[in-house]
Structure formats: C-alpha cells, structure tokens
Scaffold this active site. Structure first.
Site, PDB file in Angstrom:
ATOM      1  N   ARG A 164       0.611  -1.412  -0.201  1.00 23.92           N
ATOM      2  CA  ARG A 164       0.328   0.316   0.210  1.00 23.92           C
ATOM      3  C   ARG A 164       1.061   1.060  -0.387  1.00 23.92           C
ATOM      4  O   ARG A 164       1.912   1.230   0.631  1.00 23.92           O
ATOM      5  CB  ARG A 164      -1.112   0.075   1.252  1.00 23.92           C
ATOM      6  N   VAL A 165       0.036   2.321  -0.615  1.00 20.54           N
ATOM      7  CA  VAL A 165       1.272   3.483  -0.668  1.00 20.54           C
ATOM      8  C   VAL A 165       0.663   4.024   0.023  1.00 20.54           C
ATOM      9  O   VAL A 165       0.664   5.624   0.335  1.00 20.54           O
ATOM     10  CB  VAL A 165       1.855   4.017  -1.981  1.00 20.54           C
ATOM     11  N   ASP A 166      -1.335   3.937   0.812  1.00 20.90           N
ATOM     12  CA  ASP A 166      -1.371   4.721   1.568  1.00 20.90           C
ATOM     13  C   ASP A 166      -1.055   4.770   3.113  1.00 20.90           C
ATOM     14  O   ASP A 166      -0.427   3.858   3.397  1.00 20.90           O
ATOM     15  CB  ASP A 166      -3.085   4.785   1.313  1.00 20.90           C
ATOM     16  N   ASP A 167      -2.542   4.940   3.549  1.00 22.52           N
ATOM     17  CA  ASP A 167      -2.057   4.619   5.719  1.00 22.52           C
ATOM     18  C   ASP A 167      -3.104   3.530   5.711  1.00 22.52           C
ATOM     19  O   ASP A 167      -3.178   3.540   6.640  1.00 22.52           O
ATOM     20  CB  ASP A 167      -3.004   5.473   6.123  1.00 22.52           C
ATOM     21  N   VAL A 168      -3.221   2.979   4.945  1.00 27.40           N
ATOM     22  CA  VAL A 168      -3.521   1.476   5.314  1.00 27.40           C
ATOM     23  C   VAL A 168      -2.744  -0.121   5.048  1.00 27.40           C
ATOM     24  O   VAL A 168      -1.350   0.353   4.525  1.00 27.40           O
ATOM     25  CB  VAL A 168      -4.687   0.979   4.250  1.00 27.40           C
TER      26      VAL A 168
END
Ligand code: WTA
Length: 695
Positions: A563-567
C-alpha cells in the site's frame, strides 16, 4: 513445449497491440522463456501435463481472450453472462460507465435492466442440473473429528428455511441484515438466504470488537442481526453473543435499535443455558428456522440492485461500506474463480479465508458455488491441535485446490517441513495466495514443500473494492515468477502511473490504477458516493486508484509492492492506521498517536505505534498493556499494536503535519535514511525518539 515455433508465429502477430493493452506487450518474453525453473530467470513453468488439461493452456490462448475482452468488453462479458440464468435479459446495453470524475459522476453499470438472483444461480441451478446430490459444503469443525456436510439439495433446503423465516419476520428486498458468525455452515447459508430474498447482507468478521460491530450496525441499520452464542478458536471459547449484546446496546444508544437477534446455538462451544439472553429480542435459530418450509420463491432482482455491503479500512478512522451489486459481481466472481484456479467439476476446493472478509465472500461462498464446486469450510485455527492441521484436512477431503494467505504460509514454514511431509497431499493440484505480496522464499516453500513442486500457485491480487481477482496467474497458461501476481485477468486494464497521473510504459514502477470498469467493481461507498469519488477516482482522474504500489518488469510481469496510503496489511487483514490511532487516543492517558506499518517476519506487516502521553503521566508496562487493550476492545485482537514506542514529541512540519516518512524509518531502524529533517518544527524530537527506541 511452450517455446514451439507456433508460439513464435503468434508472438510476431502480437506485436501490434490494441491501445490500452500495451502493458502486456512484454508477454512475448514469457513465451520465449526457458521452460525450466531456475534461479537465474526465476521462471517456474507449469508442467506439460498440467497445461495440457488446463482451461487456458498457453499464453496465446490467454492473449486471444484477453485482447477480445478489452477490445469488445460488451461482447466478451455478455457471452460469459449468457451461461447464467437471467429471468430477463439486460436492456439496452451490456454495460455503461463513467470512470472520469472530470466528466461527471462516477458510475459503473453492468447488465442493467436484467433480472436475476445469485442464490438461484449458485444453488438451485446446480440442483436443477442434476447435481443435487453433489456435496456443496464439507464442514470441518475446530476439533478434529467434528465435521459435517451438505449436498446442494440439502443446502438449498437450509437456505429456503432461513429465507422464509427472514421474510416471516419482515425482512424485505433492500433491507440490511448484519451477520456476525464464525465459519459455521450457517454463515454461507445466511449470506445466500439474504441474497435469495434480495436482502443486503453485511457480514462483520467475528474477530471485530463490539464497538466496531456497533459502528457498522449504526451505519447500515439492519432489521436483524444474526450470530451464534459462542465459537471455539483452538482451545479458547469466544462468547460472540455477548459481543453482539454490547454492540446492540451501543447502537440503540445511537438511535439504531435492532429488534431481533437470531442466535444459532453452537453447542460444541457453549450450551444454551449458559447464554445471556434478552427476552423479546433474542431468538434461537434452532427453535424457529427448522419449522419453515424448505422451498422459498426467489426474489428476482435487478443486476444493479445491491447484493452486499462489506466494511473495509481506508485512510480515515471511519470504515467504508463497500457496496457490490448482484449481476456483475455474480458473473465476475464465478469467472475469475473458474479460470484462476483452473476449476474442474471434480475439484475439492478449500479457501482458508473467513467469510468476514472479501475473500470469503467471493471465494468461499459465491465464486465456487456458482461453479457447482465442493467447498471445504473450516471453523478452526490452522495450527490447532498442531501445525499439521491444514494438511490433515487436505488429505481428509482430498482437497485439490488450496487457497490461503502468505502469513499462514510463513508461519507454517517456520514450524518445519515435517508437519507437511507427514501427510500425503497428493490430491493437491493448484495452490493460491492472497492478501499481501508473497515473498519469494515463502512462495518457494509453498511450491516445493506443500505442492511437491508440481502445483502452480495462483498469486491473486485484488481488493474488497474489486470484488474479484484483477491480476492473477492462469495456472496452466504461462510461467510464474515467485512473488509476482503475473498478468491481468480478462477485461482488466491495469496501468502504472507516476505522481502526476501519467501512464508509464514498459519496465517501471509507480501507482497501480485501473482503466475502465469491470463487472465485479464496487459501485459506491454506502451512503457516501462523494467519498467513493474522492478516495478512488480523484487522485488520478480517469482511473480507479488502487492504493497499491506496483512495478512491471522487463517481461511485463506485475509485482505488487504494498500500500502507498495509510492502510496496512497485517496477516492479510486490512487495517487503517487512522483507526488504530483513534483507538489509542481515546485512552485517557494518551495525548497523541501515530501508527505506521513495519515489516514483520510472519504477519507481513506489524503495527508500530508512536504514543505521546498526557503531560505528567509516566511510562509504565501497565500503561503499555492498557493501550494495547484499548485497541483490542475498539477494533479487535487482530489490530493490537506489536510495538508501543514512547514519544515525548512527534516529528511535525511547521504546519503541524506528522512526518510519517520519518516515523517509518525510525520504526524500521533505517536511521541512516531519515532524510531531510530540517523542515521539522522541532528537529530534536527525532533524536529523542531514537534514544527511546528500545524502551
Ligand atoms: C493487498 C483482499 C499483493 C493489496 C483480497 C490490496 C495483495 C489489499 C494481494 C486489499 C496479492 C491483496 N499481492 N498484495 N496477491 N492480494 N493484496 O481489501 O495491498 O482486504 O490493496 O482484499 O491487500 O485488501 P482487501
């Protein structure tokens, strides 16, 4: 055999690619690859015998189908859809879409106007085709020896009884039903009963806490909650009904009263007499459901009517209600199941996922049953009574397709080969992996030890949002590379974009997006279409943004990089760092928290929490435990932080934004890669944090 001159001719004719499919032009290299598994080129070929019997047995067969699927999606998918039962056909078009936010509301529709029922297709159709006597579900309980089975005809009767009961208590088409059940046969039965009457199920994984369950109940306002009194996981009994009781108190307080809690008595875990009971609201399943008729008319629904809601984590604290609709999801899960696992009617299929997650929806319940498959449903823990349990089950039911998550592979790998080799496993022919990238060493162990170097591995990349597989091997079609999900499924057009949203061609890495809709795509976030557009379609206009990083190698293989997000993906469970943070800061002694994912040997990613305490509160072991407890209580045990790092201050920019990049480096002890810290409001906090690393 795969590098015959025939292949070569095809390769030549394939060099002119249709626009939008350029991303697999490097497939050529696969066809020309050396048909041997070797460390140098990392190619693992399916055996000749496997390929010969496979549904898709060569790259060019795939290529032909793929090309058609992207050039003529309407023709491709309507042909496949015609194999299902539709009460009425779609009208006027097979699909319509707008994926581009700059051109108006994002909207995907497949088979709109058609009327069907997924339960009818998954169960009745198999009975009517003469397969009523075939086993639909083998159920294996937590305790070895505790088991059961249902044929398709029996499954249909059970579904109908529950469907009739639900109708009797007033559940109608479009009503939500929340399901909080462990892996009993009653879980798929309940999902299918809802689908049969057009009710919208929302399964909540039975590892979620009362608060998380309440949050979901409050959001979708179900008429009924369906649960069981308790379940045994390994040697421990978990009182699910008590969790539901607290959730219902909470939802009631928030203006969402639920009048009925249908409770299955799971006798092996807990007796009826010991179960806490609310008269007037709680009803024992066994007291009512068996009294209803075993036939129940089907509610024909529009292909675009909602089938289910499944809450998943995003980058804010509030879970998102991913909504899937009946028709496209049906066609897509069935088709992906069939091809990615090379399904044959003689297969015995086992997926270790829980129906509380999307994998259990699409590939325990719907996809396999739509194909008339025999499915193993396992209630227990894979290491109970010992680490050989999975292979014991494989031998017991002669499982041919075994689908699991890398975290389980890694944890079993650590226990040693004897647990595996003690069992025959000779029934196995296809293995599968899902939930997170599988590291090449785990891949190899899975392939060599579990599969005796003869079973291809389908490393399926997909998401709750995508409904079904997006990038996946077709096991007989091409060589695999340990750790790569290989190529896109039919109709899927992956693109890799740079930070500005420009598509990058050839060998590259960047953000993984999807161009164009596919039948299994989610249609909205329940009650929040704006968030749907903002999260998924605005970051890169014109595309669906997956949230994953990805690279494509010289041979055109896709490698998901996380993941590149905050997941974060912890043991294949998807968790939003913001959810963990909001649980932590609800602790009266916690002033601030920042959570990052950190590499974890078994879980893939672990949860690493930086915690700033309220002024004057001292750090203590007790406090550390109570912070972890707060997360367990608010989200569930699976989200408990692995590490609490005391933080007198957090690295913030002058505008107050937490610099997570720095926290990730500190968490993974990459201290020489901290980068520029001069933009921090107070650069000295970094040294303080490093000094406190081992506390
Ligand atoms: C990750 C689970 C690499 C990915 C089906 C995705 C994977 C997230 C793979 C979705 C795979 C899933 N290789 N990464 N084969 N499968 N992922 O919604 O980061 O629970 O975005 O769906 O899991 O998780 P979700």
């Amino acid at each position: 055999s795969l590098a015959s001159s025939d292949h070569l001719r095809h390769v030549e004719s394939m060099t002119q690619l249709p626009s939008g499919a350029g991303q697999i032009s490097h497939l050529n290299a696969v066809i020309l690859g050396e048909p041997l598994a070797s460390e140098e080129n990392d190619l693992v070929f399916p055996s000749h015998d496997f390929s010969r019997q496979a549904l898709v047995s060569s790259p060019e067969q795939y290529w032909k189908m793929y090309k058609r699927s992207v050039e003529d999606p309407a023709g491709f998918w309507s042909e496949i859809a015609s194999q299902f039962y539709w009460r009425e056909k779609w009208y006027p078009e097979v699909y319509s879409e707008n994926i581009d936010v700059s051109k108006g509301t994002v909207k995907f529709e497949w088979f709109k106007g058609a009327r069907t029922n997924i339960c009818y297709n998954a169960v009745d159709q198999n009975v009517e085709a003469g397969n009523g006597g075939k086993v639909a579900i083998y159920w294996e309980g937590n305790e070895p020896g505790d088991d059961g089975q249902l044929t398709y005809a029996e499954l249909l009767e059970k579904i109908c009884q529950l469907a009739n009961y639900l109708k009797h208590v007033g559940v109608q088409k479009g009503d939500a039903v929340v399901i909080y059940l462990p892996m009993l046969m009653e879980l798929p039965i309940t999902m299918l009963a809802c689908a049969r009457i057009g009710a919208v199920h929302s399964v909540v994984f039975a590892g979620f806490s009362a608060e998380s369950l309440a949050q979901r109940i409050i959001d979708c306002k179900p008429k009924v909650v369906i649960t069981c009194n308790a379940v045994k996981r390994g040697s421990k009994a978990i009182h699910l009904k008590e969790i539901v009781d607290s959730a219902l108190v909470e939802s009631d307080k928030n203006g969402v009263p639920v009048g009925l809690c249908l409770t299955f008595e799971n006798q092996s875990a807990m007796k009826r007499e010991d179960t806490k009971w609310t008269e007037g609201r709680d009803v024992w399943w066994q007291d009512v459901v068996p009294q209803f008729p075993t036939k129940c008319a089907v509610e024909w629904v529009d292909a675009e009517d909602p089938l289910f809601l499944l809450y998943t984590s995003g980058s804010t604290g509030k879970p998102k209600g991913v909504l899937h609709t009946a028709g496209g999801y049906m066609v897509y899960t069935a088709t992906t199941f069939k091809y990615a696992f090379d399904y044959k009617p003689s297969d015995i299929y086992w997926c270790t996922a829980d129906c509380g997650w999307i994998t259990g929806h699409s590939y325990v319940t719907y996809g396999p049953l739509l194909n008339g498959a025999t499915v193993v449903v396992f209630e227990g823990a894979p290491n109970y009574p010992d680490s050989g349990r999975c292979w014991d089950i494989v031998d017991k039911y002669k499982v041919t397709i075994f689908y699991t998550a890398p975290t389980l592979v890694r944890s079993l790998m650590r226990e040693g080969n004897e647990y595996v080799t003690h069992y025959s496993r000779k029934s196995l022919r296809v293995l599968g992996s899902v939930g997170e990238p599988i590291n090449p060493s785990a891949w190899r162990w899975f392939y060599n030890v579990v599969g005796d170097s003869r079973c291809p591995i389908s490393d399926t990349w997909w998401q709750t949002e995508t409904g079904g597989f997006m990038i996946t091997p077709l096991p007989g079609a091409w060589s695999q590379k340990p750790g790569s999900a290989t190529f896109p499924f039919f109709g899927v057009q992956p693109v890799i974009v740079d930070e500005k949203g420009n598509e990058i061609e050839g060998e590259c890495s960047g953000y993984l997006c999807i161009k164009r809709s596919w039948p299994g795509a989610f249609r909205t976030l329940y009650g929040d279409h704006e968030r749907y557009e903002t999260t998924y379609f605005k970051p890169f206009a014109g595309y669906y943004f997956t949230g994953d990083g990805c690279s494509r190698d010289k041979d055109g293989y896709y490698w998901l990089t996380g993941r590149v997000d905050d997941v974060i993906n912890v043991s294949g469970h998807r968790i939003g760092t913001a959810e963990v943070e909001s649980a932590l800061v609800s602790h009266p002694h916690c002033a601030e928290a920042a959570v990052v994912g950190v590499e974890h040997e078994i879980k893939g990613q672990g949860i690493y929490a930086f915690v700033t305490l309220v002024e004057g509160v001292p750090y203590s072991e007790e406090l550390r435990k109570s912070l972890i407890l707060v997360v367990r209580n608010q989200i569930g045990a699976f989200a408990a932080p692995d590490k609490i790092h005391w933080a007198p201050g957090l690295p913030k920019t002058r505008s107050g934004k937490i610099m997570r990049r720095i926290l990730r480096k500190i968490a993974s002890r990459q201290l020489d890669e901290l980068g520029d810290t001069s933009t921090l409001a107070d650069p000295s906090v970094v040294d303080q944090l490093i000094a406190l690393s081992d506390c």
